[in-house]
Motif scaffolding. Structure first.
Motif, short mmCIF file in Angstrom:
data_model
loop_
_atom_site.label_atom_id
_atom_site.label_comp_id
_atom_site.label_asym_id
_atom_site.label_seq_id
_atom_site.Cartn_x
_atom_site.Cartn_y
_atom_site.Cartn_z
N LYS A 69 0.82 -1.21 0.00
CA LYS A 69 0.00 0.00 0.00
C LYS A 69 0.85 1.26 0.00
O LYS A 69 0.34 2.36 -0.20
N GLU A 70 2.14 1.09 0.25
CA GLU A 70 3.05 2.24 0.17
C GLU A 70 4.42 1.75 -0.29
O GLU A 70 4.75 0.56 -0.23
N ILE A 71 5.22 2.69 -0.77
CA ILE A 71 6.54 2.36 -1.29
C ILE A 71 7.53 2.28 -0.13
O ILE A 71 7.63 3.22 0.66
N PRO A 72 8.27 1.17 0.01
CA PRO A 72 9.26 1.07 1.09
C PRO A 72 10.46 1.97 0.79
O PRO A 72 10.66 2.39 -0.35
N PRO A 73 11.28 2.28 1.79
CA PRO A 73 12.50 3.07 1.54
C PRO A 73 13.41 2.35 0.54
O PRO A 73 13.70 1.17 0.70
N ASN A 75 1.68 -3.84 -10.04
CA ASN A 75 0.69 -4.78 -9.49
C ASN A 75 0.65 -4.77 -7.97
O ASN A 75 0.80 -5.79 -7.31
N ASN A 76 0.46 -3.59 -7.41
CA ASN A 76 0.29 -3.43 -5.97
C ASN A 76 -0.96 -2.60 -5.69
O ASN A 76 -1.81 -2.42 -6.58
N LEU A 77 -1.07 -2.09 -4.48
CA LEU A 77 -2.22 -1.28 -4.08
C LEU A 77 -1.76 0.12 -3.66
O LEU A 77 -2.42 0.78 -2.85
N ILE A 78 -0.67 0.58 -4.22
CA ILE A 78 -0.06 1.85 -3.84
C ILE A 78 -0.94 3.02 -4.29
O ILE A 78 -1.38 3.08 -5.43
N GLU A 79 -1.19 3.95 -3.38
CA GLU A 79 -2.02 5.12 -3.68
C GLU A 79 -1.22 6.41 -3.72
O GLU A 79 -1.63 7.37 -4.37
N THR A 80 -0.09 6.44 -3.02
CA THR A 80 0.69 7.68 -2.93
C THR A 80 2.16 7.43 -3.29
O THR A 80 2.68 6.33 -3.08
N VAL A 81 2.79 8.48 -3.80
CA VAL A 81 4.22 8.44 -4.10
C VAL A 81 4.85 9.63 -3.37
O VAL A 81 4.62 10.78 -3.74
N THR A 82 5.61 9.34 -2.32
CA THR A 82 6.16 10.40 -1.49
C THR A 82 7.69 10.47 -1.60
O THR A 82 8.35 9.49 -1.91
N GLU A 83 8.20 11.63 -1.31
CA GLU A 83 9.65 11.86 -1.40
C GLU A 83 10.41 11.02 -0.38
O GLU A 83 11.56 10.64 -0.61
N LYS A 84 9.78 10.71 0.74
CA LYS A 84 10.44 9.96 1.81
C LYS A 84 11.01 8.64 1.32
O LYS A 84 12.11 8.23 1.71
N ALA A 85 10.30 7.96 0.42
CA ALA A 85 10.75 6.65 -0.06
C ALA A 85 11.99 6.75 -0.94
O ALA A 85 12.74 5.78 -1.07
N PHE A 86 12.23 7.91 -1.53
CA PHE A 86 13.30 8.05 -2.52
C PHE A 86 14.47 8.92 -2.04
O PHE A 86 15.31 9.32 -2.84
#
Length: 349
Positions: A63-67, A79-90
């Motif tokens: 549901k979210e992008i891991p670090p 093929n996931n359930l990700i809804e947001t793309v945040t700067e924290k992960a990148f």
């Protein structure tokens, strides 16, 4: 004397062995060793030992992008359930070149502003099959491919492509783009663009002022009724043009609109044409199936006067494939058609 000498050599040898062992222990931490990277692989993902710069987090119901670890160049999150793309992960992923976020639930409001533009090395960004309502902006100027097919895009922010001189492929097919979406400056700055796909949208007109270097243009499955005169004059590299499943009529096609010297493949299937449009001597493939054409006059459609008996092959029209099935034409194939297009290998009626 001899005993002391041998003892000294033995001490040196043993010391050297210990020192060498110490060096080898440090060398074992090489960037291609699986155990070295195991501790920094996100628990939800897979880090293949044979491809240490790739991170596979696809099909994990995330549901979210891991670090993302700093070594990663290729990131697979489809093929996931990700809804947001945040700067924290990148934050640490400054060397990313490839991001695949296809088939998630990402919305335009869920993309943190600047998250992609901060990735200065990014070349490929895939966001197909999401819930986007507009093209994400800003984008990194390094980008070479942007795939946004099968979203709900109605808006292209002003100037989003203005500095993207490296982009070679832009895919916007199967969205909700309308004539009002585009302005005369929408594609300004895309000086390297070679493939543009705007098929399966809601256009009734040709998009205004396309980049001059486009080689492949896909406009299938819209509702385009006409093409402006001289529309393709600046597109001197256009090779492949697809306008299948539109509403083109004879009146909507200026006489020499397809007389494009670079064009090799022209597809006009499933329109409302009653006659074969004028073509260039260089065209090799022509698709006109499922229109309303009821007759073929080889003399009229030949791009040059009907060649005589003795003519060099290089001077003949280049047409090799002609598709006319699904019209009102009945065999046989007119003799003057074969006299003109002597390089034809297949005619489908």
């Amino acid at each position: 004397m001899h005993v002391k000498l041998y003892s000294s050599l033995l001490v040196v040898f043993l010391t050297g062995a210990v020192w060498t062992q110490s060096i080898r222990t440090m060398d074992d931490e090489d960037p291609y060793d699986w155990s070295y990277y195991n501790f920094e692989c996100p628990q939800e993902c897979f880090c293949p030992p044979s491809f240490p710069n790739a991170l596979y987090c696809d099909n994990k119901e995330l549901k979210e992008i891991p670090p993302i670890p700093p070594r990663i160049r290729y990131l697979y999150l489809q093929n996931n359930l990700i809804e947001t793309v945040t700067e924290k992960a990148f934050v640490n992923a400054t060397q990313l070149k490839w991001i695949n976020l296809n088939k998630n639930k990402i919305t335009s409001s869920g993309i943190e502003k600047g998250v992609f533009s901060n990735l200065k090395s990014l070349l490929y960004l895939f966001l197909e099959d999401n819930e986007l309502s507009e093209v994400p902006a800003p984008l990194p100027t390094s980008l070479e491919q942007l795939r946004l097919a099968r979203n709900k895009i109605t808006t292209v922010p002003e100037g989003v492509f203005s500095n993207m001189e490296n982009l070679t492929m832009l895919d916007l097919h199967q969205n909700k783009l309308m004539d009002s979406t585009f302005s005369s400056t929408t594609f300004q700055g895309l000086n390297s663009l070679m493939q543009l796909n705007i098929a399966q949208n809601s256009l009734t007109q040709m998009p205004p002022i396309l980049p001059a270097n486009v080689m492949q243009l896909f406009l299938d499955n819209n509702s385009i009724e006409a093409i402006p005169e001289n529309y393709f004059d600046t597109m001197i590299k256009l090779i492949f043009l697809r306008l299948n499943n539109n509403k083109l009529t004879d009146e909507g096609l200026p006489t020499k609109v397809f007389n494009i010297s670079s064009l090799l493949d022209l597809q006009l299937s499933y329109n409302a044409l009653t006659r074969i449009p004028a073509i260039s001597v260089h065209l090799e493939h022509l698709h006109l199936d499922n229109n309303k054409i009821n007759s073929v006059n080889g003399t009229q459609i030949c791009p040059i006067p009907i060649p005589g008996d003795y003519v060099y092959e290089r001077n003949l029209p280049r047409l090799r494939y002609l598709r006319l099935d699904g019209n009102e034409i009945k065999p046989p194939i007119p003799f003057d058609l074969m006299l003109c297009f002597r390089l034809l290998q297949a005619v489908v009626i």
